[in-house]
Design a protein around this motif. Structure first.
Motif, PDB file in Angstrom:
ATOM      1  N   SER A  49       0.824  -1.213   0.000  1.00  0.00           N
ATOM      2  CA  SER A  49       0.000   0.000   0.000  1.00  0.00           C
ATOM      3  C   SER A  49       0.856   1.260   0.000  1.00  0.00           C
ATOM      4  O   SER A  49       0.351   2.360  -0.177  1.00  0.00           O
ATOM      5  N   GLU A  72      -7.492  -1.822  -6.458  1.00  0.00           N
ATOM      6  CA  GLU A  72      -6.595  -2.865  -5.968  1.00  0.00           C
ATOM      7  C   GLU A  72      -7.048  -4.203  -6.549  1.00  0.00           C
ATOM      8  O   GLU A  72      -8.241  -4.487  -6.611  1.00  0.00           O
ATOM      9  N   TRP A 129      -1.958  -3.442  -8.013  1.00  0.00           N
ATOM     10  CA  TRP A 129      -2.826  -2.324  -8.356  1.00  0.00           C
ATOM     11  C   TRP A 129      -3.110  -2.272  -9.843  1.00  0.00           C
ATOM     12  O   TRP A 129      -2.277  -2.678 -10.651  1.00  0.00           O
ATOM     13  N   PHE A 165      -8.999   3.738  -3.248  1.00  0.00           N
ATOM     14  CA  PHE A 165      -8.031   3.999  -2.185  1.00  0.00           C
ATOM     15  C   PHE A 165      -7.434   5.357  -2.522  1.00  0.00           C
ATOM     16  O   PHE A 165      -7.727   5.925  -3.554  1.00  0.00           O
ATOM     17  N   HIS A 194       2.596   1.733  -5.524  1.00  0.00           N
ATOM     18  CA  HIS A 194       1.500   1.373  -6.432  1.00  0.00           C
ATOM     19  C   HIS A 194       2.000   1.367  -7.878  1.00  0.00           C
ATOM     20  O   HIS A 194       1.664   0.479  -8.659  1.00  0.00           O
TER      21      HIS A 194
END
Ligand code: C2O
Ligand code: CU
Ligand code: CU
Length: 487
Positions: free
Chosen positions: A233, A376, A382, A412, A474
């Motif tokens: 993340s 995600e 991602w 997100f 990401h």
């Protein structure tokens, strides 16, 4: 409880992840990595300003830097410093920078915010292999071969663009996060006549400030959790560096200063404010954004700044009593740096004009709309429009000269960045653009479940360019796509 959840450590973080943290933790943009070295004291290091590049060559090499007291940090650098040397160019005057790679790994250089032809834009598989390494060695990486240069490469920049705070950084496919984290980032300032004619603070009262967060190993080296799925993340460090030094301090005259604030962190988003605030508030007078000057100044008490964004602001330290120590702080009071207001210095003949630039007029109406969904995948990597990044697969083929409306929707927090052209925010969640959306943007900050519409006109150069999330973890884990401009 709140702090634990925000940092995502311990049981609270696990529970949040299971329930969908976007709802529980709208501010969360990664996972905190703790240093194994003792944390350095705050406000001991003196702020330094990166050297301006002389000549047109940058050697990428390892260097031992003094960041923490008593320890050295082996970094990957541009010319031996972190941040790298500041490249200064003039609008309308073509420039070229030659990069030599004396690092142990291939590199790619991208001028972020540059209006650059595809061949010099730093496409992620257009590698510069290490000097002296057998050229074939890296070609089989994921069985993709880009336009590979052996040892060095000259990037050419037409500089057909207005004055702005740009930056350059590594862009190697799958390795941008660790490479930038190890030190491969620097400023590139474009100047022009329109801006030079304004009475803005300059000289020592113009400070480029590159904000990054890092964690350190016990021996002082940068700590990066390569390959650790827990950090997909985003990697958040526990030490904040400004121009490569931890929580530095800078003495300022009681006068106006121009701060070119760049968030070059991998994943951390800051909400900056001054403590104490000057009487009457409005400490930050924003004069520019990613793509240069705004039409008119805008006042803010706080600055929300996502990875890769730049905010060009004027702070008047003359609003403080001499002797005041003014901390630049993040959300929850986390420190960034400190300005100590002295009693002296020459007078202040700077000013902030009410009209800054004519070059910030709104684009004409878009001729078509495209939607990009940032989400995600089940394995924690991602996607853009449910696709993982694959070089050569175009997500869009816009025509040069046309204005398009691009809609971004997310699950997100994602700071979304386009190469080639700057854009303008049309709406945020079907409302007016937010307070930090003004002007020409290169990266737009989307929070969980937000939707944003931007207008962009693709100009001048046909070829393959990138659209990606600028949370570097990401980006490395596939949240990137090509778009191809056609004539
Ligand atoms: Cu600073 Cu493609 O990015
Ligand atoms: Cu870029
Ligand atoms: Cu993202």
């Amino acid at each position: 409880m709140k702090r634990r959840a925000v940092l995502g450590v311990g049981a609270a973080g696990l529970v949040a992840a299971g329930l969908g943290w976007s709802i529980l933790e709208p501010e969360r943009t990664g996972r905190l990595l703790h240093s194994r070295a003792p944390l350095p004291p705050k406000f001991q290091a003196r702020l330094t300003i990166p050297p301006v590049l002389s000549g047109d060559e940058i050697v990428q090499r390892e260097a031992d830097l003094s960041i923490l007291p008593g320890l050295t940090t082996r970094a990957w650098t541009y010319n031996g410093s972190f941040p790298g040397p500041t490249v200064v160019t003039r609008s309308g005057r073509p420039a070229a920078v030659t990069h030599r790679n004396r690092l142990p790994e291939p590199v790619v250089v991208h001028l972020h915010g540059g209006h650059t032809p595809a061949a010099s834009d730093g496409y992620p598989i257009d590698l510069i292999t290490p000097e002296g390494a057998p050229a074939a060695h890296h070609h089989d990486m994921a069985s993709m071969t880009g336009d590979v240069s052996a040892g060095s490469r000259t990037y050419t920049y037409p500089m057909q663009q207005r004055a702005a705070t740009l930056w350059y950084h590594d862009h190697r496919m799958g390795f941008t996060g660790p490479s930038v984290y190890r030190g491969l980032a620097g400023f590139h300032l474009v100047r022009d006549d329109e801006e030079d004619a304004l009475p803005l603070p300059r000289g020592e009262r113009e400070l480029p400030l590159m904000i990054t967060d890092r964690a350190f190993e016990a021996d002082g080296s940068f700590r990066y959790p390569a390959g650790d799925k827990a950090y997909m993340s985003g990697v958040l460090g526990d030490v904040v560096l400004v121009n490569g030094l931890p929580w530095p301090v800078h003495e300022v005259d009681p006068a106006r200063y121009r701060l070119r604030v760049l968030n070059a962190s991998n994943a951390r988003r800051y909400r900056l404010r001054l403590d104490p605030q000057p009487a009457g508030g409005g400490a930050f007078v924003q004069i520019g954004s990613d793509g240069g000057l705004l039409d008119r100044p805008r006042r803010h008490d706080t600055l929300e700044i996502a990875p890769a964004e730049r905010f060009d602001v004027v702070v008047d330290f003359g609003r403080y009593r001499p002797g005041t120590r003014v901390r630049l702080v993040d959300r929850d009071g986390g420190d960034v740096m400190r300005f100590d207001v002295t009693g002296g210095g020459r007078g202040d003949d700077s000013a902030i004009p009410d009209r800054l630039s004519a070059g910030a007029a709104a684009l004409p109406a878009p001729v078509r709309t495209r939607t990009f969904k940032f989400t995600e995948a089940r394995d924690g990597t991602w996607r853009i429009n449910d696709l993982e990044y694959r070089p050569g697969r175009a997500l869009a083929r816009p025509r040069l000269g046309e204005v398009e409306r691009w809609r971004f929707v997310t699950d997100f927090h994602h700071p979304i960045h386009l190469h080639l052209n700057h854009l303008q925010v049309l709406s945020r969640n079907e409302q007016e653009p937010g307070p930090y959306d003004a002007g020409w943007k290169g990266t737009v900050d989307l929070r969980a479940a937000e939707a944003l519409e931007v207008a962009v006109r693709f100009t001048d150069y046909t070829g393959t360019f990138m659209l990606h999330c600028h949370n570097l973890e990401h980006e490395d884990m596939a949240m990137m796509g090509d778009f191809v401009t056609e004539g």
